[in-house]
Design a protein around this motif. Structure first.
Motif, mmCIF file in Angstrom:
data_model
loop_
_atom_site.group_PDB
_atom_site.id
_atom_site.type_symbol
_atom_site.label_atom_id
_atom_site.label_comp_id
_atom_site.label_asym_id
_atom_site.label_seq_id
_atom_site.Cartn_x
_atom_site.Cartn_y
_atom_site.Cartn_z
ATOM 1 N N ASP A 104 -12.760 19.992 9.981
ATOM 2 C CA ASP A 104 -12.407 19.933 11.044
ATOM 3 C C ASP A 104 -12.946 18.435 11.552
ATOM 4 O OD1 ASP A 104 -11.311 22.310 11.621
ATOM 5 O OD2 ASP A 104 -13.049 23.325 12.737
ATOM 6 N N GLU A 105 -14.033 18.112 11.102
ATOM 7 C CA GLU A 105 -14.535 16.658 11.250
ATOM 8 C C GLU A 105 -13.860 15.635 10.442
ATOM 9 O OE1 GLU A 105 -17.590 15.526 13.277
ATOM 10 O OE2 GLU A 105 -16.821 17.710 13.748
ATOM 11 N N LEU A 106 -13.312 16.129 9.319
ATOM 12 C CA LEU A 106 -12.369 15.202 8.460
ATOM 13 C C LEU A 106 -10.956 14.795 9.552
ATOM 14 C CD1 LEU A 106 -11.751 13.728 6.061
ATOM 15 C CD2 LEU A 106 -10.632 15.465 5.071
ATOM 16 N N GLU A 107 -10.308 15.949 10.108
ATOM 17 C CA GLU A 107 -9.444 15.733 10.816
ATOM 18 C C GLU A 107 -9.888 14.823 12.148
ATOM 19 O OE1 GLU A 107 -6.418 16.677 10.362
ATOM 20 O OE2 GLU A 107 -6.751 17.338 8.314
ATOM 21 N N GLU A 108 -10.701 15.129 12.651
ATOM 22 C CA GLU A 108 -11.349 14.393 13.771
ATOM 23 C C GLU A 108 -11.438 12.894 13.271
ATOM 24 O OE1 GLU A 108 -14.888 14.405 17.292
ATOM 25 O OE2 GLU A 108 -15.024 15.485 15.253
ATOM 26 N N LEU A 109 -12.097 12.699 12.415
ATOM 27 C CA LEU A 109 -11.994 11.288 11.755
ATOM 28 C C LEU A 109 -10.682 10.377 11.694
ATOM 29 C CD1 LEU A 109 -14.357 9.133 11.150
ATOM 30 C CD2 LEU A 109 -14.241 9.632 8.787
ATOM 31 N N ALA A 110 -10.132 11.278 10.957
ATOM 32 C CA ALA A 110 -8.592 10.677 10.886
ATOM 33 C C ALA A 110 -7.731 10.557 12.129
ATOM 34 C CB ALA A 110 -7.706 11.549 9.949
ATOM 35 N N ALA A 111 -7.955 11.407 12.901
ATOM 36 C CA ALA A 111 -7.516 11.124 14.192
ATOM 37 C C ALA A 111 -7.917 10.012 15.016
ATOM 38 C CB ALA A 111 -7.512 12.358 15.221
ATOM 39 N N ILE A 112 -9.002 9.703 14.839
ATOM 40 C CA ILE A 112 -9.646 8.395 15.651
ATOM 41 C C ILE A 112 -9.390 7.272 14.937
ATOM 42 C CG2 ILE A 112 -11.652 7.060 15.849
ATOM 43 C CD1 ILE A 112 -13.539 9.644 15.983
ATOM 44 N N TYR A 113 -8.851 7.205 13.733
ATOM 45 C CA TYR A 113 -8.363 5.866 13.022
ATOM 46 C C TYR A 113 -6.792 5.896 13.207
ATOM 47 C CZ TYR A 113 -12.618 4.765 10.859
ATOM 48 O OH TYR A 113 -14.126 4.399 10.522
ATOM 49 N N ASP A 121 -0.987 8.792 7.425
ATOM 50 C CA ASP A 121 -1.550 9.099 5.933
ATOM 51 C C ASP A 121 -2.403 7.940 5.687
ATOM 52 O OD1 ASP A 121 0.440 10.938 5.357
ATOM 53 O OD2 ASP A 121 2.045 9.299 4.662
ATOM 54 N N THR A 122 -2.262 6.706 6.221
ATOM 55 C CA THR A 122 -3.332 5.763 5.875
ATOM 56 C C THR A 122 -4.627 6.199 6.750
ATOM 57 O OG1 THR A 122 -1.764 4.014 5.877
ATOM 58 C CG2 THR A 122 -3.719 3.400 6.316
ATOM 59 N N ALA A 123 -4.556 6.767 7.773
ATOM 60 C CA ALA A 123 -5.669 7.254 8.549
ATOM 61 C C ALA A 123 -6.260 8.420 7.805
ATOM 62 C CB ALA A 123 -5.479 7.641 10.004
ATOM 63 N N ARG A 124 -5.809 9.323 7.372
ATOM 64 C CA ARG A 124 -6.222 10.124 6.429
ATOM 65 C C ARG A 124 -6.976 9.749 5.230
ATOM 66 N NH1 ARG A 124 -6.447 15.847 5.741
ATOM 67 N NH2 ARG A 124 -5.551 16.159 7.840
ATOM 68 N N THR A 125 -6.449 8.861 4.488
ATOM 69 C CA THR A 125 -6.962 8.233 3.560
ATOM 70 C C THR A 125 -8.137 7.555 3.821
ATOM 71 O OG1 THR A 125 -4.834 7.806 2.278
ATOM 72 C CG2 THR A 125 -6.429 6.465 1.464
ATOM 73 N N SER A 141 -20.424 6.064 13.460
ATOM 74 C CA SER A 141 -19.867 4.617 13.759
ATOM 75 C C SER A 141 -18.711 4.771 14.206
ATOM 76 C CB SER A 141 -19.745 4.032 12.390
ATOM 77 O OG SER A 141 -19.219 2.675 12.727
ATOM 78 N N ALA A 142 -17.521 5.714 13.979
ATOM 79 C CA ALA A 142 -16.386 5.880 14.675
ATOM 80 C C ALA A 142 -16.367 6.478 15.965
ATOM 81 C CB ALA A 142 -15.467 6.550 13.597
ATOM 82 N N GLU A 143 -17.196 7.643 16.193
ATOM 83 C CA GLU A 143 -17.483 8.411 17.413
ATOM 84 C C GLU A 143 -18.246 8.008 18.174
ATOM 85 O OE1 GLU A 143 -17.458 12.704 16.705
ATOM 86 O OE2 GLU A 143 -16.734 12.557 14.816
ATOM 87 N N LEU A 144 -19.515 7.436 17.820
ATOM 88 C CA LEU A 144 -20.494 7.354 18.824
ATOM 89 C C LEU A 144 -21.048 5.882 18.598
ATOM 90 C CD1 LEU A 144 -22.406 10.270 17.995
ATOM 91 C CD2 LEU A 144 -20.932 10.062 19.884
ATOM 92 N N ASN A 145 -20.602 4.956 17.787
ATOM 93 C CA ASN A 145 -21.037 3.476 17.836
ATOM 94 C C ASN A 145 -22.640 3.578 17.380
ATOM 95 O OD1 ASN A 145 -20.456 0.808 17.478
ATOM 96 N ND2 ASN A 145 -21.051 0.358 19.615
ATOM 97 N N ILE A 146 -23.065 4.399 16.666
ATOM 98 C CA ILE A 146 -24.490 4.522 16.318
ATOM 99 C C ILE A 146 -24.602 4.353 14.769
ATOM 100 C CG2 ILE A 146 -26.551 6.059 16.090
ATOM 101 C CD1 ILE A 146 -25.465 7.424 18.739
ATOM 102 N N ASP A 147 -25.536 3.507 14.608
ATOM 103 C CA ASP A 147 -26.142 3.153 13.297
ATOM 104 C C ASP A 147 -27.132 3.993 13.116
ATOM 105 O OD1 ASP A 147 -26.997 2.407 10.827
ATOM 106 O OD2 ASP A 147 -26.601 0.422 11.104
ATOM 107 N N GLU A 148 -27.389 5.073 12.075
ATOM 108 C CA GLU A 148 -28.500 5.848 11.738
ATOM 109 C C GLU A 148 -29.701 5.008 11.431
ATOM 110 O OE1 GLU A 148 -29.441 9.884 9.356
ATOM 111 O OE2 GLU A 148 -28.070 8.589 8.588
ATOM 112 N N THR A 149 -29.569 3.967 10.926
ATOM 113 C CA THR A 149 -30.702 3.204 10.477
ATOM 114 C C THR A 149 -31.239 2.083 11.389
ATOM 115 O OG1 THR A 149 -29.354 1.478 9.282
ATOM 116 C CG2 THR A 149 -29.782 3.286 7.920
ATOM 117 N N ASP A 150 -30.644 2.170 12.633
ATOM 118 C CA ASP A 150 -30.833 1.164 13.476
ATOM 119 C C ASP A 150 -31.303 2.010 15.042
ATOM 120 O OD1 ASP A 150 -30.841 -1.444 14.783
ATOM 121 O OD2 ASP A 150 -29.110 -1.417 15.419
ATOM 122 N N ILE A 151 -32.284 2.756 14.773
ATOM 123 C CA ILE A 151 -32.774 3.581 15.708
ATOM 124 C C ILE A 151 -33.772 2.565 16.532
ATOM 125 C CG2 ILE A 151 -33.855 5.612 16.796
ATOM 126 C CD1 ILE A 151 -30.956 6.008 15.750
#
Length: 242
Positions: A104-113, A121-125, A141-151
């Motif tokens: 589900d998360e993969l589909e969500e990420l593809a949908a964002i792109y 096809d490109t978004a899924r790739t 990065s795609a959903e929340l614009n957060i960098d895990e290393t930049d808290i």
């Protein structure tokens, strides 16, 4: 770009997020210094309206400096701690969703792109390749614009706020204590207003606004604060209340 046609990134190449974060810190430092200038200047000028003795002025100014620095640090710590807690909660939520429902998360990420203009096809790739490289980082990065290393660090923010306040507060302290008694108040007014004009213009330059308008606003506000506190101090001194 290297010989293979791929973009070459160098270790010393500036990154937009890093620059933006540094500018935010710099602007916060300028605002903290501005608060230190106005707050302590108003205190020492108000006391100078009552007495010309350096002792009471020094005590009041020092109390204002210490109290203001602690207050600024505590306020920044609480604010940034709340921001940090929120970021960490979002990161943990995303990590849990990736573990429990990866497809589900993969589909969500593809949908964002895909919404950003890529074909299905490109978004899924892209989504598959990013997930294989760093699934959590890709979603943050795609959903929340957060960098895990930049808290953000509450302690760093608190220290920066306190230091900038103290740096600003030192100016009116020196201006009121070092000159002869007959010129200390007008000299403090002049030094404080010049410093406020500089910090106002610098803050506007960092934010991309009008330096002149910002400088005038800050100078007028600071002048009103100084006139008000000095007038109150003079009235109280003349009335015999103090």
């Amino acid at each position: 770009m290297d010989r293979a046609g791929a973009p070459a990134f160098h270790e010393n190449e500036p990154h937009q997020n890093d620059v933006a974060q540094r500018l935010n810190w710099l602007r916060a430092g300028v605002l903290g210094a501005n608060d230190g200038i106005v707050s302590v200047a108003a205190i020492v000028v108000g006391v100078a309206g009552v007495t010309t003795q350096s002792g009471p002025i020094l005590v009041a100014g020092t109390a204002g400096l210490v109290g203001g620095a602690v207050s600024m640090a505590l306020g920044e710590y609480v604010s940034v701690s709340s921001q940090k807690d929120s970021q960490e909660a979002l990161i943990e939520k995303e990590r849990r969703e990736l573990q429990e429902q990866p497809e589900d998360e993969l589909e969500e990420l593809a949908a964002i792109y895909q919404c950003k203009g890529l074909s299905a096809d490109t978004a899924r790739t892209v989504a598959r390749e990013l997930t294989a490289h760093d699934a959590l980082g890709a979603h943050l990065s795609a959903e929340l614009n957060i960098d895990e290393t930049d808290i953000v660090s509450p302690w760093h923010a608190a220290l920066a706020s306190a230091v900038s306040f103290v740096a600003g507060a030192i100016l009116p302290m020196l201006a009121i204590l070092l000159p002869p008694e007959n010129i200390r108040v007008p000299l403090t007014f002049a030094a404080v207003l010049v410093a406020l004009a500089a910090t106002g213009a610098l803050g506007a330059w960092i934010g991309g606004g009008s330096k002149w308008r910002a400088a005038v606003r800050v100078v007028v506000g600071g002048a009103l604060a100084l006139v008000a506190t000095f007038s109150i101090g003079s009235l109280l001194g003349a009335s015999g209340v103090l």
